[in-house]
Write a protein that holds these residues in place. Structure first.
Motif, mmCIF file in Angstrom:
data_model
loop_
_atom_site.group_PDB
_atom_site.id
_atom_site.type_symbol
_atom_site.label_atom_id
_atom_site.label_comp_id
_atom_site.label_asym_id
_atom_site.label_seq_id
_atom_site.Cartn_x
_atom_site.Cartn_y
_atom_site.Cartn_z
ATOM 1 N N ALA A 1 -0.633 -5.946 -2.288
ATOM 2 C CA ALA A 1 -0.538 -4.510 -2.544
ATOM 3 C C ALA A 1 0.108 -3.766 -1.389
ATOM 4 C CB ALA A 1 -1.916 -3.931 -2.823
ATOM 5 N N GLY A 2 -0.025 -4.270 -0.179
ATOM 6 C CA GLY A 2 0.502 -3.535 0.970
ATOM 7 C C GLY A 2 1.581 -4.318 1.676
ATOM 8 N N VAL B 1 13.590 1.070 -6.220
ATOM 9 C CA VAL B 1 12.757 -0.132 -6.229
ATOM 10 C C VAL B 1 13.085 -1.005 -7.436
ATOM 11 C CG1 VAL B 1 10.406 -0.991 -6.220
ATOM 12 C CG2 VAL B 1 10.947 1.118 -5.061
ATOM 13 N N TYR C 1 -6.477 -1.451 1.597
ATOM 14 C CA TYR C 1 -6.137 -1.789 0.220
ATOM 15 C C TYR C 1 -7.304 -2.276 -0.625
ATOM 16 C CZ TYR C 1 -1.584 -1.089 2.080
ATOM 17 O OH TYR C 1 -0.505 -0.504 2.669
ATOM 18 N N TRP D 1 4.799 -1.977 -16.464
ATOM 19 C CA TRP D 1 3.824 -1.277 -15.617
ATOM 20 C C TRP D 1 4.174 0.213 -15.527
ATOM 21 C CZ3 TRP D 1 4.922 1.001 -10.767
ATOM 22 C CH2 TRP D 1 3.805 1.525 -10.129
ATOM 23 N N GLU E 1 1.572 2.931 -16.621
ATOM 24 C CA GLU E 1 0.835 3.570 -15.537
ATOM 25 C C GLU E 1 1.442 4.864 -15.008
ATOM 26 O OE1 GLU E 1 -2.371 2.223 -13.871
ATOM 27 O OE2 GLU E 1 -2.171 1.964 -16.013
ATOM 28 N N LEU E 2 2.755 4.949 -14.963
ATOM 29 C CA LEU E 2 3.333 6.141 -14.339
ATOM 30 C C LEU E 2 3.305 7.337 -15.271
ATOM 31 C CD1 LEU E 2 6.244 4.741 -12.186
ATOM 32 C CD2 LEU E 2 3.925 5.312 -11.530
ATOM 33 N N HIS F 1 3.108 -8.552 -11.789
ATOM 34 C CA HIS F 1 4.500 -8.209 -11.458
ATOM 35 C C HIS F 1 4.913 -8.620 -10.045
ATOM 36 C CE1 HIS F 1 8.112 -5.830 -10.809
ATOM 37 N NE2 HIS F 1 7.495 -5.150 -9.885
ATOM 38 N N MET G 1 0.508 -4.947 -12.877
ATOM 39 C CA MET G 1 0.682 -4.921 -11.429
ATOM 40 C C MET G 1 0.017 -6.129 -10.762
ATOM 41 S SD MET G 1 2.269 -3.344 -9.175
ATOM 42 C CE MET G 1 3.782 -2.778 -9.888
ATOM 43 N N LEU H 1 -3.133 3.470 -9.377
ATOM 44 C CA LEU H 1 -1.870 3.182 -10.052
ATOM 45 C C LEU H 1 -1.595 1.678 -10.078
ATOM 46 C CD1 LEU H 1 0.563 5.855 -8.606
ATOM 47 C CD2 LEU H 1 -0.095 5.587 -10.982
ATOM 48 N N LEU H 2 -2.124 1.006 -9.072
ATOM 49 C CA LEU H 2 -1.863 -0.430 -8.971
ATOM 50 C C LEU H 2 -2.941 -1.252 -9.659
ATOM 51 C CD1 LEU H 2 -0.678 -0.616 -5.255
ATOM 52 C CD2 LEU H 2 0.684 -0.338 -7.301
ATOM 53 N N LEU I 1 -8.050 0.094 -3.706
ATOM 54 C CA LEU I 1 -6.677 -0.065 -4.166
ATOM 55 C C LEU I 1 -6.264 1.153 -4.971
ATOM 56 C CD1 LEU I 1 -4.384 -2.256 -4.289
ATOM 57 C CD2 LEU I 1 -5.300 -2.842 -6.533
ATOM 58 N N ASN I 2 -5.072 1.647 -4.683
ATOM 59 C CA ASN I 2 -4.540 2.776 -5.435
ATOM 60 C C ASN I 2 -4.677 2.511 -6.936
ATOM 61 O OD1 ASN I 2 -2.893 4.682 -6.681
ATOM 62 N ND2 ASN I 2 -1.460 4.710 -4.964
#
Lengths: 657, 138
Positions: A90-91, A244, A74, A228, A232-233, A172, A169, A163-164, A160-161
């Motif tokens: 994150a994980g 989720v 991560y 988020w 982000e998406l 959140h 993020m 997206l995150l 870290l991805n």
């Protein structure tokens, strides 16, 4: 080295939690106060150790200690510092430790605050916290150890991805966890009240602030998740009824019911059993929600790949459910309320309906979320229910709830007379009709948005009327100036007026939701030869395009390069604004691309542009352009909601004096 | 007020609520079936929309000239299926070999997807829930 150190901290914390559990049980039998003190100290030490374990992981992440598998997965040396730290949650492994980390902070606060108080309740409170904590510590140790060392040669770290890598993020997950875990405290007190048969409203008073504070954090978390997703998406909305998202909504819905219904128990000594059920449900749903999102039983293609972890989690949920039901049955006689509902036209009844709707909404969301799991078990095929289904089913509930927000606080306790109904409701009804006529004449013809806006007008006028009446009455009697009077009445009854302000926030959010019905979207392809496209009253012109890289912009583009387009936007022919949507390629992430939304926000409308692709040779860019209506009201409403809750949370001066 | 009256009211409302929850959702159902099942048995389903999972066949990704239409072959086991998706912005993680989920209708041998989601790479299994979405409408 750090691996052994971290794992030892978790193991020790686990042992001490179990020790504390044992000591507290022993105290209940022996009533020896030394045993109680020992049990409490064991718990505090366990919390401090958990805290240190969290600190150790943050330290490892901060220093990119790649000897840990978790840090490898991560983080990377290229990850910006702030996101190195957010790697903590994150994980899977880190977030489970993070869970206990937060719980240990809460536990220390509770144990310290009540170190010399509520001697009969506290052992039980400690026991409940210890059970929850030891479960999560056990999971960390047995299945998801964040301190597991790297197997084989040490690599560079995946980072870290992208997206995150976003501020929402960053905040959140901690908010969500605070909001989830916070409910452990009122739950622990509820169980303690059950165990000790102190079933009057005192446990509710003791946990009032915890519950409200937790509820506020959970509300912020739910909205922030939406924010988020929006940023982000890149599909243009903030809520998609994804499992989720739904998982965070279950405890929010029952928690909201709870913070309403406890008022009735405090004031009228009613709904004793119901409040108990609600807090049990809320807490269990936080664990269930975690189980749902962490085990992936709903979203995974290979559902029911029952891992050991998910079996343990499921077992824990089942344990909680049986404990709750067992206690409810065992103490059923003590849970009878002293008072009963006198009339349907009473404030109590209004709150009961409000509660029923919240729970019904939770059941609908639960049903829709678990539908794929159920159909797979029964029919052998996973069937998903789309967002349309959720909206279709929930909007009517939401509207009735909205109406009740206006009606219930204006009803009298016990029984409302026809005269009082006339007096309280005629003006709001007239005003809501006027709102409706204005909205209709503005060209709003869709049914749900129209009803929503009429109801918003209704509820808003009832709230303002309440403020007006309170101020007027005092203005007459005190002779102070209007501003002072306004502050004084708020100050006198903070929870009531704080609650009204929260309701105003909710109204603003509902207004935001209506905008969705009028969104517009276009998928377009622009190039230097064909550089303009129109959508509604706007026209979009591709002005320039270029690339930036870590070499050219070492500060801004630390771990990625970016393809950027500059889009000039004209409104009704006049220049309005310029947006620069970009597409990033993350170097530390196997060149994973990521589109950054470009956004122009106003109260009325968001112009939302995503760069799908850019050909640097020809200059051809594909863009998704959306005009999202009233979205800002959702975010602003949340701020008002926070403000209102904070007012309700302020210590009551009368009590403190 | 007699307790019975209250209980009857609660029960009646619960019943209405429950009825509302369980009626008429067939049209919103999206069965998650296999590619071969879709090709062979799509007519036996009452639903119009389907959800499929599989991998993007290596080398099969093509775009229309304006790059707004995406075409690729979805491979699941031995079966493959042509998929068409209209969007200016495909999910970030979409590329050869990626695990994807598509939702849409099956027309003349082509699956027209109005929703394309990528399953995140396995090392992000925890975040696989945060599926990237495109062209989603609420």
């Amino acid at each position: 080295m750090i691996s052994i150190f971290g794992s030892s901290l978790i193991s020790l914390a686990f042992l001490l939690t179990i020790t504390s559990l044992g000591l507290n049980l022993w105290y209940l039998k022996s009533k020896d106060s030394r045993v109680y003190v020992a049990g409490r100290n064991a718990m505090i030490s366990a919390c401090l150790l958990t805290f240190s374990a969290g600190g150790t992981l943050v330290y490892a992440l901060y220093n990119s200690d790649l000897s840990l598998t978790y840090v490898n997965k991560y983080s990377s040396v290229f990850t910006p510092t702030i996101y190195k730290i957010s790697g903590f949650w994150a994980g899977m492994e880190g977030s489970l430790l993070f869970w206990v980390f937060i719980l240990s902070i809460f536990a220390i606060i509770v144990l310290y605050q009540n170190r010399n108080k509520y001697v009969s309740l506290m052992p039980w409170v400690t026991i409940v916290i210890a059970i929850v904590m030891s479960f999560f510590l056990f999971i960390c140790l047995a299945f998801e150890n964040p301190f597991a060392p790297v197997d084989g040669p040490i690599k560079m770290g995946s980072g870290l991805n992208p997206l995150l890598q976003h501020w929402a993020m960053l905040l959140h997950p901690p908010m969500l966890y605070l909001g989830f875990i916070g409910f452990t405290i009122p739950y622990a007190y509820a169980i303690a009240a059950m165990a000790t048969q102190q079933l009057d409203a005192s446990w509710i008073r003791l946990t009032r602030r915890w519950s409200l504070f937790t509820w506020m954090l959970l509300s912020i978390a739910v909205v922030m998740g939406g924010k988020w997703a929006y940023m982000e998406l890149g599909w243009g909305g903030y809520w998609a009824w994804d499992p989720v998202e739904n998982a965070s909504l279950f405890p929010w819905l029952t928690g909201t019911a709870y913070i309403h219904s406890v008022i009735i128990q405090e004031k009228k000594n009613m709904l004793v059993r119901w409040n108990m059920i609600l807090i049990m449900l809320t807490f269990t749903l936080t664990i269930f929600g975690t189980y749902l999102t962490r085990s992936g039983i709903v979203s995974s293609i290979h559902a029911f790949a029952a891992t050991d972890l998910s079996i343990w989690f499921f077992g824990f949920v089942m344990f909680l459910v049986s404990l709750n039901i067992g206690l409810l049955i065992y103490r059923h006689k003590d849970l009878n309320s002293q008072n009963q509902l006198d009339s349907f036209a009473s404030r109590e009844a209004g709150f009961v309906f409000n509660n029923m709707i919240f729970v019904a909404m939770m059941l609908v969301v639960l049903w829709g979320t678990l539908y794929p799991v159920m159909t797979e078990a029964l029919r052998g095929v996973q069937i998903r229910l789309g967002p349309t289904w959720f909206n279709q089913k929930l909007i009517p509930f939401g509207l009735v709830l909205l109406a009740l927000t206006g009606i219930a606080p204006l009803l009298a306790w016990r029984k409302t007379s026809i005269n009082s109904i006339k007096r309280n409701f005629s003006l709001p009804i007239v005003l809501s009709f006027i709102t409706g006529i204005i909205t209709f004449s503005l060209g709003i013809r869709k049914v749900y948005p129209l009803i929503t806006i009429i109801l918003i007008g209704f509820v808003l006028s009832t709230i303002l009327l309440e403020f007006y009446r309170g101020t007027k009455a005092r203005l007459k009697s005190s002779g102070e100036n209007i501003f002072n009077v306004f502050i004084t009445i708020m100050d006198k009854n903070r929870s009531r007026y704080g609650g009204y302000i929260v309701h105003i926030g909710i109204l603003m959010m509902f207004l935001g939701f209506t905008g969705k019905a009028f969104d517009q979207e276009a998928d377009v392809s622009l190039s230097p030869e064909n550089n303009t496209v129109e959508l509604a009253e706007y026209s979009f012109e591709l002005k320039e395009y270029w690339q930036e890289s870590p070499n050219s912009h070492p500060k801004k583009r630390q771990n990625h390069k970016a393809e950027i387009t500059s889009i000039d936007i004209y409104k009704n022919g006049a220049f309005y604004t310029n947006l620069k949507p970009e597409r990033r390629i993350y170097i530390d992430q196997n060149s994973q691309p990521h589109s950054e939304v470009a956004l122009k926000t106003t109260l009325n409308k968001d112009i939302y542009i995503i760069l799908g692709s850019l050909d640097l040779k020809t200059g051809m860019a594909t863009l998704k352009i959306r005009l999202n209506n009233l979205v800002s009201w959702v975010w602003l409403g949340t701020l008002v909601l926070i403000f209102g809750t904070l007012i309700a949370l302020l210590p009551n001066r009368k009590l403190d004096e | 007020m007699p307790k019975a009256k209250f209980i009857i009211a609660i029960l009646a409302l619960s019943l209405i609520g429950f009825g509302w929850m369980v009626i008429g959702f067939e049209t919103e159902e999206v069965p998650f079936i296999s590619v071969s099942d879709l090709i062979e048995h799509h007519e036996s389903y009452t639903q119009e929309k389907f959800r499929l999972g599989g991998n993007v066949l290596d080398g099969s990704i093509k775009y229309s000239e304006d790059k707004l239409d995406l075409f690729f072959e979805l491979k699941q086991g031995e079966a493959t299926l042509s998929v068409k998706h209209h969007s200016a912005a495909v999910p970030d993680l979409f590329k050869d070999g990626t695990q994807v989920i598509v939702e849409g209708v099956y027309k003349n041998g082509v699956f027209v997807a109005d929703n394309l989601m990528t399953k995140c790479a396995s090392r992000y299994e925890e975040e696989s829930n945060y599926e990237s979405k495109s062209s989603q409408t609420i």
